[in-house]
Design an enzyme around this catalytic site. Structure first.
Site, mmCIF file in Angstrom:
data_model
loop_
_atom_site.group_PDB
_atom_site.id
_atom_site.type_symbol
_atom_site.label_atom_id
_atom_site.label_comp_id
_atom_site.label_asym_id
_atom_site.label_seq_id
_atom_site.Cartn_x
_atom_site.Cartn_y
_atom_site.Cartn_z
ATOM 1 N N GLU A 159 13.269 28.159 53.385
ATOM 2 C CA GLU A 159 12.909 29.493 53.902
ATOM 3 C C GLU A 159 11.395 29.707 54.017
ATOM 4 O OE1 GLU A 159 15.061 32.768 52.442
ATOM 5 O OE2 GLU A 159 16.954 31.852 52.945
ATOM 6 N N GLU A 355 22.958 28.081 53.113
ATOM 7 C CA GLU A 355 23.183 29.318 52.354
ATOM 8 C C GLU A 355 23.933 30.332 53.210
ATOM 9 O OE1 GLU A 355 19.841 31.139 50.358
ATOM 10 O OE2 GLU A 355 18.925 29.181 49.992
HETATM 11 C C1 BGP Z 1 17.465 33.322 50.064
HETATM 12 C C2 BGP Z 1 16.937 32.269 49.088
HETATM 13 C C3 BGP Z 1 17.806 31.986 47.906
HETATM 14 C C4 BGP Z 1 18.587 33.203 47.404
HETATM 15 C C5 BGP Z 1 19.139 34.053 48.537
HETATM 16 C C6 BGP Z 1 19.731 35.344 48.021
HETATM 17 O O1 BGP Z 1 16.375 33.928 50.653
HETATM 18 O O2 BGP Z 1 16.754 31.028 49.772
HETATM 19 O O3 BGP Z 1 16.939 31.472 46.912
HETATM 20 O O4 BGP Z 1 17.818 33.931 46.521
HETATM 21 O O5 BGP Z 1 18.144 34.377 49.467
HETATM 22 O O6 BGP Z 1 18.725 36.306 47.955
HETATM 23 P P1 BGP Z 1 18.473 37.216 46.683
HETATM 24 O O7 BGP Z 1 18.394 36.281 45.523
HETATM 25 O O8 BGP Z 1 17.216 37.931 46.957
HETATM 26 O O9 BGP Z 1 19.684 38.107 46.606
#
Ligand code: BGP
Length: 453
Positions: A159, A355
């Site tokens: 990301e 993801e």
């Molecule tokens: C993405 C990241 C992950 C994870 C996911 C969920 O941006 O790559 O690391 O964190 O988001 O987001 P959050 O943890 O803010 O709910």
């Protein structure tokens, strides 16, 4: 048409080192920016996380029981490298994890950098400092030499677009657009150098980027809103994928950066390197789509899934056609099919989803169950749309929902749970950190077994 997925489709699940491992300062691990940042009030820090570092055998056996064909995880840069030197105990941990995965016929999918820049590198200017490009390449070279024969799928930077556009929420950077897109340029050059080095090493795998991609809708049929969507998507999505795939900046993104005085300084060597280090496949993280109108002044809630405005170009707006999660993220399964098609039609490279998932305040019942039917529903809808994208003609490698096991959210604590496996701890009380299989665990187990919904 059967609803079966292609033979060999990689049904997986995802985590990141700093969000699961804990052992933040054990066995020679140095601090990362995630260990040193200000933790949002009321949420836990990452020092213990869900203690995966000490429970890796138990966790991999649970992944095996889940039936995972693949497991996407990240390697902690500051666990492997300490003050520029290799940390043998750090490498040992990942050697153990990769061996456990292979013994259990689970394909290891490795992200080399997932938001956790080593603090000593941060103190020397981090990605703003051009020297970090070579430091990153040296770190990756160690990983390729150690694990290059065992790991078939590598991701360079998780990301990178979110770090550039929502770094303040993630705790990775809090700078001006000009500074952020200069450091972002250094990351793009570093990614190209590492990709080129990986290819020169003739390893038996593939390497690619892992941006958070969201197709962008126009808020209305007004031409100005359509143009706004073109520019938001160029900045948020195509800036990153055009460089990774074609080795050059997207013209709309470049124009926007120039107009806001944020275009980076690029050397001729940089341009050559970007062209030489292009990727083999594309990993994308998908949570939802974005919606924009032409710019007007609006308060912005910045995180990786909400948006923002840039005068003269676009303004993020709510999409009232979409339901929202309890954490205010839109839910757009059809948008997943749309995004997969957009990415594939632009780049014609195989796509691995690294993801996709829903964060929710799961409840552990007295019988130690978690009835997360909302997560089953979310994943079912997204898998259905992914199947449609494959029917559309999109070439897909696999699907790794976020997250294999409960872990610490980037900025909303342990209570924002994503896992197929519940971890028994709260924000302030570690409890016994025991693992419990949620209803979604048994549901996903069947999907994998049948290779279809
Ligand atoms: C993405 C990241 C992950 C994870 C996911 C969920 O941006 O790559 O690391 O964190 O988001 O987001 P959050 O943890 O803010 O709910």
């Amino acid at each position: 048409m059967s609803k079966q997925f292609p033979k060999g489709f990689l049904w997986g699940a995802s985590t990141s080192a700093y969000q699961v491992e804990g052992a933040w300062n054990e066995d020679g691990k140095g601090p990362s920016v995630q260990d040193m940042k200000d933790i949002p009030v009321g949420t836990t820090d990452f020092k213990t996380a869900v203690d995966h570092y000490h429970r890796v055998e138990e966790d991999v056996l649970l992944y095996k029981e889940l039936g995972l064909k693949a497991y996407r995880f990240s390697i902690s840069w500051s666990r492997v490298m300490s003050k520029g030197e290799k940390n043998p105990k750090g490498l040992e941990f990942y050697r153990k994890l990769i061996n456990l995965l292979k013994e259990n016929e689970i394909e290891p999918i490795v992200t080399v950098f997932h938001f956790d820049l080593p603090y000593d590198i941060h103190e020397k200017g981090g990605w703003e400092n051009r020297d970090t490009i070579q430091v990153f390449a040296d770190y990756c070279q160690i990983l390729f030499e150690e694990f290059g024969q065992d790991v078939k799928y590598w991701q360079t930077i998780n990301e990178q677009n979110v770090m550039a556009l929502a770094g303040s929420a993630i705790g990775t950077s809090n700078k001006s657009m000009k500074e952020k897109f200069q450091e972002n340029h250094h990351m793009l050059v570093a990614q190209a150098l590492v990709t080129k080095n990986y290819h020169n090493g003739h390893y038996p795998g593939k390497i690619g980027p892992a941006p958070n991609i969201a197709s962008v809708y126009a808020a209305s049929d007004k031409p100005e809103d359509q143009l706004a969507a073109l520019y938001m998507s160029a900045l948020r999505n195509w800036l990153f994928l055009d460089v990774a795939v074609y080795g050059k900046y997207n013209h709309n993104a470049w124009h926007l950066l120039e107009k806001i005085g944020a275009s980076p300084t690029i050397t001729v060597e940089d341009q050559e390197l970007l062209k030489e280090g292009t990727c083999d496949y594309i990993a994308i993280n998908y949570y939802n789509t974005m919606t924009v109108s032409a710019y007007y002044k609006k308060e912005n809630k910045i995180d990786q899934q909400s948006g923002f405005g840039i005068p003269g170009f676009f303004q993020s707006v709510e999409n009232n056609n979409l339901l929202m999660t309890e954490f205010d993220w839109p839910v757009d399964p059809e948008g997943f099919r749309f995004t997969l098609n957009e990415v594939y039609s632009r780049y014609r490279l195989p796509i691995l989803v690294t993801e996709n998932g829903i964060g929710a305040k799961d409840i552990l019942t007295a019988e130690r169950s978690v009835h997360d039917d909302y997560r089953i529903d979310y994943l079912k809808q997204h898998i259905e749309q992914m199947r449609s994208a494959i029917e559309d003609g999109v070439e897909m490698i696999g699907y790794c929902p976020w997250s294999a096991i409960d872990l610490i959210s980037t900025h909303e604590g342990i209570e924002k749970r994503y896992g197929f496996i519940y971890v028994n701890r709260s924000e302030e009380d570690l409890k016994d950190l025991s693992r419990y299989k949620k209803d979604s665990f048994y549901w996903y187990q069947k999907v994998i077994k049948n290779n279809q919904l």
